[in-house]
Design a protein around this motif. Structure first.
Motif, short mmCIF file in Angstrom:
data_model
loop_
_atom_site.label_atom_id
_atom_site.label_comp_id
_atom_site.label_asym_id
_atom_site.label_seq_id
_atom_site.Cartn_x
_atom_site.Cartn_y
_atom_site.Cartn_z
N PRO A 27 0.83 -1.21 0.00
CA PRO A 27 0.00 0.00 0.00
C PRO A 27 0.87 1.26 0.00
CG PRO A 27 -0.19 -1.19 2.09
CD PRO A 27 0.74 -1.97 1.24
N ARG A 28 0.47 2.23 -0.85
CA ARG A 28 1.25 3.48 -0.93
C ARG A 28 0.39 4.64 -0.46
NH1 ARG A 28 3.87 3.32 -6.95
NH2 ARG A 28 3.76 1.09 -7.16
N ARG A 29 1.04 5.63 0.07
CA ARG A 29 0.31 6.85 0.43
C ARG A 29 0.28 7.75 -0.79
NH1 ARG A 29 2.35 10.88 3.97
NH2 ARG A 29 0.42 12.04 3.94
N ILE A 30 -0.84 8.43 -0.99
CA ILE A 30 -0.89 9.37 -2.12
C ILE A 30 -0.82 10.78 -1.54
CG2 ILE A 30 -2.33 10.23 -4.00
CD1 ILE A 30 -3.40 7.34 -4.25
N THR A 31 0.20 11.51 -1.96
CA THR A 31 0.35 12.85 -1.37
C THR A 31 -0.22 13.94 -2.29
OG1 THR A 31 2.56 12.87 -2.29
CG2 THR A 31 2.37 12.33 0.05
N ASP A 32 -0.36 13.62 -3.60
CA ASP A 32 -0.89 14.63 -4.51
C ASP A 32 -2.39 14.79 -4.27
OD1 ASP A 32 -1.94 15.99 -6.77
OD2 ASP A 32 -0.09 15.52 -7.84
N PRO A 33 -2.87 16.00 -3.98
CA PRO A 33 -4.29 16.15 -3.64
C PRO A 33 -5.23 15.78 -4.79
CG PRO A 33 -3.22 18.30 -3.83
CD PRO A 33 -2.14 17.27 -3.89
N LEU A 34 -4.73 15.80 -6.02
CA LEU A 34 -5.63 15.50 -7.15
C LEU A 34 -5.70 14.00 -7.45
CD1 LEU A 34 -4.86 18.50 -9.50
CD2 LEU A 34 -6.58 18.28 -7.72
N GLY A 35 -4.92 13.21 -6.72
CA GLY A 35 -5.00 11.76 -6.91
C GLY A 35 -3.66 11.17 -7.31
N SER A 36 -3.63 9.83 -7.39
CA SER A 36 -2.40 9.12 -7.73
C SER A 36 -1.88 9.60 -9.09
CB SER A 36 -2.71 7.62 -7.79
OG SER A 36 -1.87 6.98 -8.72
N PRO A 37 -0.64 10.10 -9.16
CA PRO A 37 -0.09 10.54 -10.45
C PRO A 37 -0.11 9.41 -11.48
CG PRO A 37 1.30 11.28 -8.65
CD PRO A 37 0.28 10.34 -8.05
N ARG A 38 0.11 8.17 -11.00
CA ARG A 38 0.11 7.03 -11.91
C ARG A 38 -1.30 6.83 -12.51
NH1 ARG A 38 0.51 1.63 -9.66
NH2 ARG A 38 0.73 0.33 -11.51
N LEU A 39 -2.31 6.93 -11.65
CA LEU A 39 -3.68 6.74 -12.14
C LEU A 39 -4.07 7.89 -13.08
CD1 LEU A 39 -6.35 5.29 -12.32
CD2 LEU A 39 -7.03 6.30 -10.14
N ARG A 40 -3.67 9.11 -12.74
CA ARG A 40 -4.03 10.25 -13.60
C ARG A 40 -3.40 10.09 -14.98
NH1 ARG A 40 -1.98 14.73 -9.98
NH2 ARG A 40 -2.89 16.22 -11.45
N HIS A 41 -2.16 9.56 -14.99
CA HIS A 41 -1.50 9.31 -16.28
C HIS A 41 -2.27 8.23 -17.05
CE1 HIS A 41 1.69 8.32 -19.14
NE2 HIS A 41 1.41 7.06 -18.84
N GLU A 42 -2.67 7.17 -16.36
CA GLU A 42 -3.39 6.07 -17.04
C GLU A 42 -4.76 6.53 -17.53
OE1 GLU A 42 -2.22 3.36 -18.06
OE2 GLU A 42 -0.33 3.41 -16.97
N ILE A 43 -5.42 7.41 -16.78
CA ILE A 43 -6.73 7.92 -17.23
C ILE A 43 -6.55 8.76 -18.49
CG2 ILE A 43 -8.63 9.50 -16.62
CD1 ILE A 43 -8.35 8.45 -13.70
N ALA A 44 -5.51 9.59 -18.51
CA ALA A 44 -5.25 10.40 -19.72
C ALA A 44 -5.00 9.48 -20.91
CB ALA A 44 -4.06 11.32 -19.47
N GLU A 45 -4.27 8.40 -20.69
CA GLU A 45 -3.97 7.43 -21.74
C GLU A 45 -5.26 6.73 -22.20
OE1 GLU A 45 -1.37 7.37 -23.31
OE2 GLU A 45 -1.62 5.48 -24.39
N PHE A 223 -8.89 23.39 -7.35
CA PHE A 223 -9.25 22.02 -6.99
C PHE A 223 -8.26 21.48 -5.95
CE2 PHE A 223 -12.60 19.78 -9.36
CZ PHE A 223 -12.83 18.79 -8.44
N ALA A 224 -6.96 21.72 -6.22
CA ALA A 224 -5.93 21.21 -5.30
C ALA A 224 -6.11 21.84 -3.92
CB ALA A 224 -4.55 21.51 -5.87
N ARG A 225 -6.43 23.13 -3.88
CA ARG A 225 -6.62 23.79 -2.57
C ARG A 225 -7.81 23.19 -1.81
NH1 ARG A 225 -4.74 28.07 -5.44
NH2 ARG A 225 -6.79 28.87 -6.04
N GLN A 226 -8.89 22.96 -2.56
CA GLN A 226 -10.06 22.36 -1.89
C GLN A 226 -9.72 20.97 -1.34
OE1 GLN A 226 -14.27 22.79 -3.13
NE2 GLN A 226 -14.10 20.64 -3.75
N ARG A 227 -9.00 20.20 -2.14
CA ARG A 227 -8.63 18.84 -1.73
C ARG A 227 -7.66 18.84 -0.54
NH1 ARG A 227 -8.98 14.55 -5.62
NH2 ARG A 227 -11.20 14.42 -6.08
N GLN A 228 -6.80 19.87 -0.49
CA GLN A 228 -5.90 19.92 0.67
C GLN A 228 -6.73 20.01 1.96
OE1 GLN A 228 -3.48 22.79 -1.07
NE2 GLN A 228 -1.89 21.29 -1.57
N ALA A 229 -7.88 20.68 1.86
CA ALA A 229 -8.75 20.80 3.03
C ALA A 229 -9.59 19.54 3.23
CB ALA A 229 -9.65 22.01 2.87
#
Ligand SMILES: Cc1ncc(COP(=O)(O)O)c(C=O)c1O
Length: 358
Positions: A27-45, A223-229
């Protein structure tokens, strides 16, 4: 026969199992508030391959599905400043329409016919400038099933530009087209005003609770600011498992396979309900539901089917108020096996023929 429900049998193949095993074992922690960078890359793909939509992974936000994503988006667009006005298709998908009102915002109905949103019915002048966002289903209108023509798409974009309004493109079902080539997403014609609202509910399973938004660059920071909260709405383990599954190409393969299964079931719907006396089956160009118009006896048909053990949805519930101008039933044909589906459709055909007196 819940409209939009997919067939989830056969989903748990080896690619699915090993994606979950890997995500759980490490299990990994996700620090990016918009979501896993890996998943965001895969969604774009995924969007590039399935929708020919070029999305920058930095503009992709992982959400808890279409409704959850819409709720978060509305909060970002509102930015704590009072009440938004959101235009929704009428008829349209009831669960999404409920989101702005549940958050205390105002909705207005936008006239929609069997070719999708009618640009001639969009508000004009001061009324147009009061609209903050419109929620549309250009690739597969819900419930009619039509797709917005190129000229209507251009007209909606032009209207949004002049009204200074966001377009929220509900891209539900766009991967599951049965006839013709998929139409380009509105976001590929106008990435400045259009926000893509996507979900894995129909191509994988609603049990996942995972979807995405593709937002214009100016909304990324807010969006990132809202997610930080507010924090991540989707568990890190789920995000990593979906990323892993997508990265193997398994979703693409599954979608191709399921398209054939759904096409066959769609043909069964047409065979059994296409010529029921007194009823009209709307064309089924894509998606997992059919609309059977039964003027004058909607309630009796819904009740008659229910008594025979078949649950169908009244068409009139897709209008926001009591001004429905068509009667019929909406039925999902995706989730049941072929024999169960054929038996249920035969029951519906009998109930309709009895009620329409033909
Ligand atoms: C048109 C449309 N949009 C969105 C959704 C909901 O997606 P989610 O389950 O991800 O909230 C559905 C579900 O059937 C739908 O039909």
């Amino acid at each position: 026969m819940t409209p939009g429900a997919p067939d989830t049998s056969g989903l748990a193949n080896s690619a699915w199992r090993s994606a979950w095993r890997r995500a759980c074992v490490q299990p990994r922690r996700i620090t990016d508030p918009l979501g896993s960078p890996r998943l965001r890359h895969e969604i774009a793909e995924h969007l590039r391959q399935m929708r020919s939509l070029l999305a920058d992974p930095r503009h992709v936000v992982v959400t808890g599905g279409a409704r959850a994503g819409l709720a978060e988006l509305i909060q970002v667009l509102c930015d704590g400043s009072g009440c938004l006005t959101v235009g929704v298709e009428s008829p349209g998908y009831p669960s999404l329409r409920k989101v702005p009102t549940a958050l205390g915002h105002r909705i207005i109905g936008l006239p929609t016919d069997d070719q999708g949103l009618d640009p001639d019915g969009l508000p004009t002048g001061g009324d147009a400038r009061n609209v903050d966002a419109v929620l549309v289903t250009p690739s597969h209108q819900y419930p009619w099933g039509g797709s917005l023509s190129a000229s209507r798409r251009a007209a909606v974009i032009e209207w949004a530009e002049s009204a200074g309004c966001w377009i929220i493109e509900d891209d539900f079902d766009s991967e599951l087209r049965h006839v013709g080539a998929p139409l380009p997403a509105l976001a590929s014609l106008d990435a400045q005003h259009t926000i893509v609202l996507g979900t894995f509910s129909s191509v994988l399973t609603p049990a996942l609770g995972c979807g995405y938004l593709v937002v214009p660059p100016e909304l990324v920071g807010p969006f990132a600011r809202q997610r930080q909260a507010t924090g991540q709405p989707v568990a890190a383990i789920v995000q990593e498992a979906v990323a892993d599954y997508l990265s193997t190409g398994a979703l693409r393969r599954r979608t191709q396979r399921m398209r054939q299964v759904y096409r066959r079931r769609r043909d069964t719907v047409i065979d059994i309900l296409g010529s029921v006396p007194g009823a009209t089956l709307q064309p089924i160009d894509g998606g997992l539901h059919a609309v059977l118009r039964v003027d004058g006896c909607e309630e009796e048909v819904v009740e008659g089917c229910r008594r025979e053990g078949v649950g169908v949805t009244p068409l009139s519930t897709y209008w926001g108020s009591t001004d429905a101008d068509a009667a019929g039933i909406v039925l999902g044909f995706g989730s049941h096996d072929d024999d169960t589906l054929a038996a249920a459709l035969t029951t519906i055909a009998r109930v309709v023929a009895d009620r329409t007196g033909s």
